[in-house]
Design a protein around this motif. Structure first.
Motif, short mmCIF file in Angstrom:
data_model
loop_
_atom_site.label_atom_id
_atom_site.label_comp_id
_atom_site.label_asym_id
_atom_site.label_seq_id
_atom_site.Cartn_x
_atom_site.Cartn_y
_atom_site.Cartn_z
N TYR A 20 18.05 -30.94 -0.46
CA TYR A 20 17.59 -30.76 -1.83
C TYR A 20 17.28 -32.11 -2.49
CZ TYR A 20 17.71 -29.93 -6.83
OH TYR A 20 17.40 -29.91 -8.16
N LEU A 21 18.17 -33.07 -2.36
CA LEU A 21 17.94 -34.39 -2.95
C LEU A 21 16.73 -35.09 -2.34
CD1 LEU A 21 21.60 -35.69 -3.31
CD2 LEU A 21 20.06 -34.94 -5.12
N TYR A 22 16.57 -34.96 -1.04
CA TYR A 22 15.41 -35.57 -0.37
C TYR A 22 14.12 -34.99 -0.93
CZ TYR A 22 12.03 -36.58 3.27
OH TYR A 22 10.92 -36.97 3.94
N ARG A 23 14.04 -33.67 -1.02
CA ARG A 23 12.82 -33.03 -1.53
C ARG A 23 12.60 -33.37 -3.00
NH1 ARG A 23 10.20 -28.98 1.30
NH2 ARG A 23 9.63 -28.11 -0.70
N TYR A 24 13.66 -33.49 -3.78
CA TYR A 24 13.53 -33.83 -5.19
C TYR A 24 12.94 -35.22 -5.36
CZ TYR A 24 14.88 -35.09 -9.93
OH TYR A 24 14.86 -35.53 -11.22
N ILE A 26 11.25 -37.05 -3.12
CA ILE A 26 9.90 -37.12 -2.56
C ILE A 26 8.90 -36.54 -3.55
CG2 ILE A 26 8.39 -36.14 -0.77
CD1 ILE A 26 10.02 -38.53 0.14
N ARG A 27 9.24 -35.43 -4.18
CA ARG A 27 8.35 -34.81 -5.14
C ARG A 27 8.15 -35.71 -6.36
NH1 ARG A 27 10.86 -30.10 -7.48
NH2 ARG A 27 11.41 -29.72 -5.33
N SER A 28 9.21 -36.36 -6.82
CA SER A 28 9.09 -37.22 -8.01
C SER A 28 8.26 -38.46 -7.71
CB SER A 28 10.46 -37.60 -8.56
OG SER A 28 11.13 -38.44 -7.68
N THR A 29 8.37 -39.03 -6.51
CA THR A 29 7.57 -40.22 -6.19
C THR A 29 6.11 -39.86 -5.95
OG1 THR A 29 8.17 -40.09 -3.87
CG2 THR A 29 9.48 -41.55 -5.26
N SER A 30 5.83 -38.67 -5.42
CA SER A 30 4.44 -38.31 -5.18
C SER A 30 3.73 -38.00 -6.48
CB SER A 30 4.36 -37.12 -4.22
OG SER A 30 4.90 -35.96 -4.82
N THR A 31 4.41 -37.44 -7.49
CA THR A 31 3.76 -37.19 -8.77
C THR A 31 3.55 -38.48 -9.54
OG1 THR A 31 5.90 -36.73 -9.81
CG2 THR A 31 4.64 -34.84 -9.00
N GLU A 32 4.42 -39.47 -9.37
CA GLU A 32 4.23 -40.75 -10.04
C GLU A 32 3.01 -41.47 -9.50
OE1 GLU A 32 7.72 -43.06 -9.64
OE2 GLU A 32 8.92 -41.78 -10.92
N SER A 33 2.75 -41.38 -8.21
CA SER A 33 1.59 -42.07 -7.66
C SER A 33 0.30 -41.41 -8.10
CB SER A 33 1.68 -42.12 -6.13
OG SER A 33 1.61 -40.81 -5.61
N HIS A 34 0.31 -40.09 -8.38
CA HIS A 34 -0.90 -39.42 -8.86
C HIS A 34 -1.14 -39.70 -10.33
CE1 HIS A 34 -1.67 -37.39 -5.15
NE2 HIS A 34 -0.48 -36.83 -5.15
N ASP A 35 -0.12 -40.04 -11.08
CA ASP A 35 -0.27 -40.34 -12.50
C ASP A 35 -0.94 -41.69 -12.71
OD1 ASP A 35 0.94 -37.99 -13.09
OD2 ASP A 35 2.91 -38.87 -13.55
N ARG A 36 -0.89 -42.57 -11.75
CA ARG A 36 -1.43 -43.92 -11.89
C ARG A 36 -2.82 -44.02 -11.29
NH1 ARG A 36 3.42 -48.12 -11.25
NH2 ARG A 36 5.03 -46.83 -12.11
N THR A 37 -3.74 -43.25 -11.79
CA THR A 37 -5.09 -43.26 -11.26
C THR A 37 -5.97 -44.10 -12.18
OG1 THR A 37 -5.53 -41.21 -12.44
CG2 THR A 37 -4.89 -41.03 -10.12
N THR A 38 -5.84 -45.39 -12.12
CA THR A 38 -6.71 -46.29 -12.88
C THR A 38 -7.79 -46.81 -11.96
OG1 THR A 38 -5.28 -48.16 -12.37
CG2 THR A 38 -4.86 -47.01 -14.44
N PRO A 39 -8.99 -46.91 -12.47
CA PRO A 39 -10.07 -47.45 -11.64
C PRO A 39 -9.79 -48.91 -11.27
CG PRO A 39 -10.93 -46.42 -13.64
CD PRO A 39 -9.45 -46.46 -13.76
#
Length: 86
Positions: A20-24, A26-39
């Motif tokens: 559970y902690l691993y999936r939590y 991993i999910r939080s780091t993958s959403t952070e990388s999608h939030d930083r979409t600067t050209p």
């Protein structure tokens, strides 16, 4: 025999908690990388934009956030997001 049942239940519960902690995380780091979409042309904060750089200044773009950083052996991490520069 009762001790083995408790030991097995403890190990199973601990393994499920780790999953559970691993999936939590991993999910939080993958959403952070999608939030930083600067050209790549936009530099924020202390990072250098391509327009501000001189003609002889060598820049490298961060693969995570797109910010430009100086290409120098002393700098191995992005000044904007802290990701390792390639």
């Amino acid at each position: 025999m009762e001790t083995w049942v408790w030991l097995l239940a403890y190990l199973l519960g601990f393994a499920l908690l780790q999953l559970y902690l691993y999936r939590y995380f991993i999910r939080s780091t993958s959403t952070e990388s999608h939030d930083r979409t600067t050209p790549l042309s936009e530099g924020r904060g202390r990072s250098i934009s391509a327009a501000d750089a001189g003609p002889d200044e060598d820049l490298v773009a961060c693969e995570s956030c797109g910010a430009y950083n100086e290409n120098h052996p002393m700098y191995s991490f992005c000044r904007e997001c802290g990701a390792r520069l390639s």
